[in-house]
Scaffold this active site. Sequence first.
Site, PDB file in Angstrom:
ATOM      1  N   ASP A 121     -11.337  45.788   8.009  1.00 14.98           N
ATOM      2  CA  ASP A 121     -10.224  46.485   8.635  1.00 14.98           C
ATOM      3  C   ASP A 121      -9.246  45.406   9.080  1.00 14.98           C
ATOM      4  O   ASP A 121      -9.647  44.274   9.317  1.00 14.98           O
ATOM      5  CB  ASP A 121     -10.734  47.303   9.832  1.00 14.98           C
ATOM      6  N   ASP A 138     -16.469  52.871  11.715  1.00  9.35           N
ATOM      7  CA  ASP A 138     -16.973  51.943  10.693  1.00  9.35           C
ATOM      8  C   ASP A 138     -18.479  52.064  10.468  1.00  9.35           C
ATOM      9  O   ASP A 138     -19.015  51.449   9.546  1.00  9.35           O
ATOM     10  CB  ASP A 138     -16.663  50.491  11.096  1.00  9.35           C
TER      11      ASP A 138
END
Length: 861
Positions: free
Chosen positions: A363, A604
């Site tokens: 990310d 995540d």
Amino acid sequence: MSEEMAHEVKKTKEKKQKGPKTIILEEPIKFNGDLFSSPKNDVKTPEVNLNSKIKSKNDIIVERYNPDIDKGLSLAEVESRTMAGYHNAVNIGSSKTIFNIMFTNIFTFFNILTFGIAAWLIQADAAVKQLDFLVVVVANLIIGIIQEVKAKKTIDNLSLLSAPTAIVIRDSNQMEIAVSAIVIDDIFRLNGGKQISADAVVRSGTLEVDESLLTGESDIIVKREGDPLYSGSYVVSGQAYAQVVAVGHDIYVQKLTSQAKKYRRPKSELFSSLKFIITFVGIIILPMGATLFILMNTNTAMTYQQIVLKTSGAVIGMIPSGLFLLTSSALAVGVIRLAQNNTLVQELYCIEMLARIDVLCLDKTGTITDGTMTVHSVIEYENKTGLTIKNAISAMLNAQGERNLTSQALEDRFGTAKRLRSVAEIPFSSARKYSAVSFDKFGTLVLGAPEFVLKKTIQNKDVLEEVEKQAKLGYRVLTLAHTENMIEDDKLSGTIRPLGLIMIEDTIRPDAIETIDYFKKSGVEVRVISGDNPATVSRIAQRAGILNSNKYISLDGLSDNEVIAAASEYTIFGRVSPNQKKILVETLKNQGHTVAMTGDGVNDILALREADTSIALASGSEAARNVAHLVLLDSNFSSMPKVVQEGRRVINNIQKLSGLFLAKTLFTILLATVAILKKGAYPIEPSQLMPINFLVIGIPTFFLAMESNNNRVEGKFIVNVIKGALPGAIVILINSLIIFGLSKTLNMSDHVQTTLIVSTATVTMFILLMKISMPFNKFRFVIFISMLLIFVGIVFLRPDIFELVPFIKLNISPVEPLTVSQILLLIVLIQSTYPLLYICSNITTWVKSILNKIVKVLTNL
């Protein structure tokens, strides 16, 4: 009479009752599928003297009731529950105990066999030098234990820094404690990113919870007052106070282990390969040793002591004991070195997967950017709410209470001075991409990603075009919108009109470009998976130097099949849901890639669990840290190159050096097979393996295992090791067969044959060591030359140390030296060793090439 007997039985039971007593002052709070079950020794005895001094556990009294959420339990009540065992005892499981480390290192199959052989040699009155093999075994054993204990202490110390905590209310004070200190009936506060550490019931507030770690289902579940919260699930968004109803071994997940999703260890090819080697050698070693002993006992005139020496030489030669100690030591040193770079290793064999990664998914937040955000600019639209954008944002921040990087940037710009009475709330979640608050008299304010807040209508066309323009400039765009309708059933209704756009700017990490460049040079593809606008992420990725960052796509609204198709075509993925992150990682793995995933948020987690290696940032959510294989304790993405380098160093060196151990095992097996087929004696005794055990394997591998090696690991471990070991074993076998064949012609005694076989075998092993050490640097050259000179010196000056026939007449040895013809044979065999090794190493490649050419010719015909 029967009544008296019953009375006596009752009295006896009361006398035998031991342990803490529980007084139910108020029926404990429950929910469907009640998790609380009172201990068997619970009794309702309000007349017990609570002021009596506690002398033993039998005097402990626990009063069960439902505490006020503002006051919680008193410290005295917490202490009594802890003493009674009603606390959240958890198995940390970060590493083995010191006793377990020593036990598992000492009591292995091969160690027991080695020490058994030593005892057998002692029983047969063998010379002390025949036990020299124990020096290498014991040294490796001690080093292995020391390194693993050191690694264990390092992991335990770092685990304390990364350990999950809970916010509890006690004596009207809010305090942060370790999850193991939670007690039954505790009131604890939960918010986004927190992992639920004990079974509880919501007493106040609303949460969105993900129970995928328990059920495997990734659906978000809304929890309101009275709803159950299960240990092991985690909070996606919202805020609530909950009361603990079960702790330790009584929690729900312990009762449903058969249905719960288990923690999955990283798939270790190294571990499975070593297991295969142990199994294979373990199956053949005892039958072969027994067969040799029986054949030598029945078909030769050797004494019992000689038979024991020869059999022991074969068995010791087959044992690749140092290989497993090398592996555990190298991995332990890897753990310690990673710890020095602020990286906590939560799964030992994930170091191997680090060495094999060829795709890194990340990310942008916390990796490419440093996590800090600032509001760059604001664009305002028509506003009939009676609230300025500043007051609207301020009121929303106060109503929601949650704090994250985005809300901090908004607070810095707009403040929190304005307070309004809120009547309903939709907390932000990564799946929804917006939050909303309904205010009395002001309707509902919505804040989030424009694509998710505003419908694609003609009225919103200009706004959405402006959003796209700002996104391409690299800004993260939020829209503040309004609807007159109130929130109902966690849903928005009515016409949602934009009030303004807020442009937020991420700060690029100063070391991001250098880190990305390292991965490019190392052959690792970088993919960015983000919940933000893909145009924004693409612009940031370009500034960081990520290859193909112009290839971006939004996954919003795409089906699973469309996501799978996009996985290999694009580099930047925006507007990605948690489940889509998992699908991307899964697809890349199915395409043959070894995938590492970095993450810091609850969104995540699914992808982290799916990845071959998962890396969490310590500054991120507790839940993400708990499921990751590695935790970057300084939350510094620039540590990643060091982490990958360490993984490659460990695995490359283990793979490279394993060939030496396995070559010794294989040539011993081949020689033993020849001896069995000849129904004769095995030629080598334990002491004659000393030059190989000490000078080729023992000392060099200890130092070479610590060398840096940043090459990407490719191919199968077991295949690579056998390819490195088998040619050497075959060359030793060929040389031995030549020696056996010429033994009568050159008038060789058994002692001379053994000397020539040991000499050629040692030289072959030295050539393998040389190939492993190439290209030489100063360090490797010194080690190689030193070991070779020691071997040559001992062979010429003190051959009796290795029980070899001297090359020249020596006063210290009564044995006649080798004849000229025997020395010439040895020279010829040594000279032919390298060419033979080259042929054996490449013959399969040559055969494949010839076959391919033949097939090509036949195809053309």
